[in-house]
Scaffold this motif. Structure first.
Motif, PDB file in Angstrom:
ATOM      1  N   LEU A  25      -2.408 -48.951  65.057  1.00 60.21           N
ATOM      2  CA  LEU A  25      -2.541 -47.850  64.096  1.00 60.21           C
ATOM      3  C   LEU A  25      -3.437 -48.285  62.943  1.00 60.21           C
ATOM      4  N   LEU A  28      -6.934 -48.191  63.908  1.00 62.30           N
ATOM      5  CA  LEU A  28      -7.432 -46.814  64.031  1.00 62.30           C
ATOM      6  C   LEU A  28      -7.628 -46.154  62.655  1.00 62.30           C
ATOM      7  N   GLY A  29      -7.318 -46.873  61.592  1.00 62.57           N
ATOM      8  CA  GLY A  29      -7.544 -46.322  60.255  1.00 62.57           C
ATOM      9  C   GLY A  29      -6.300 -45.768  59.573  1.00 62.57           C
ATOM     10  N   PHE A  30      -5.143 -45.941  60.193  1.00 65.25           N
ATOM     11  CA  PHE A  30      -3.912 -45.438  59.568  1.00 65.25           C
ATOM     12  C   PHE A  30      -3.340 -46.536  58.672  1.00 65.25           C
ATOM     13  N   ASP A  31      -3.951 -46.693  57.491  1.00 69.76           N
ATOM     14  CA  ASP A  31      -3.608 -47.823  56.630  1.00 69.76           C
ATOM     15  C   ASP A  31      -2.297 -47.630  55.895  1.00 69.76           C
ATOM     16  N   GLU A  32      -1.753 -46.412  55.923  1.00 70.11           N
ATOM     17  CA  GLU A  32      -0.505 -46.157  55.213  1.00 70.11           C
ATOM     18  C   GLU A  32       0.718 -46.649  55.971  1.00 70.11           C
ATOM     19  N   VAL A  33       0.505 -47.166  57.191  1.00 74.37           N
ATOM     20  CA  VAL A  33       1.645 -47.572  58.008  1.00 74.37           C
ATOM     21  C   VAL A  33       2.005 -49.023  57.752  1.00 74.37           C
TER      22      VAL A  33
END
Lengths: 80, 80
Positions: A25, A28-33
């Motif tokens: 994730l 893929l650029g989902f840095d809030e995870v």
């Protein structure tokens, strides 16, 4: 009657599958995870005519014998 | 903020893992069990400061891109 069993790793047990999902994730650029944990849900169709306490006892037995590895996993039973 | 994603096979899609669990339970003497379906739960720790609608949108995007195979699986998102 239906039973839903949630099986998840106990706190402190490493979860390589969750770690892989978290890393992917983030790639893929989902840095809030932050942390990710992956568990299972097992949905069982039970015979009608079982009362709730008997069903709870039987499903607990199923968890102890087959559905969960109680050394590293915990389970929660939900009847509906 | 935490998000919990339930990923399960769409109705009508064969579930060999569930079938194996059902057969094994029946072999162990749990005759009250009918159909069994097995799904996944993915628990995500999300950065604080996201509002609920933004979180819902981002987690939906994660499901579509990585967490679920939407050809055969459906997903439900729960925010907490």
């Amino acid at each position: 009657m239906k039973a839903r069993v949630h099986v998840s790793l106990k706190p402190g047990v490493l979860d390589p599958q969750g770690k892989t999902v978290a890393d992917t994730l983030s790639r893929l650029g989902f840095d809030e995870v932050g942390e990710v944990r992956v568990g299972k849900v097992i949905e069982l169709e039970l015979e009608d005519g079982l009362d709730a306490s008997a069903a709870q006892a039987r499903v607990t037995e199923m968890c102890e014998k087959l559905l969960a590895n109680t050394v590293i996993e915990k389970y929660e039973i939900e009847l509906a």
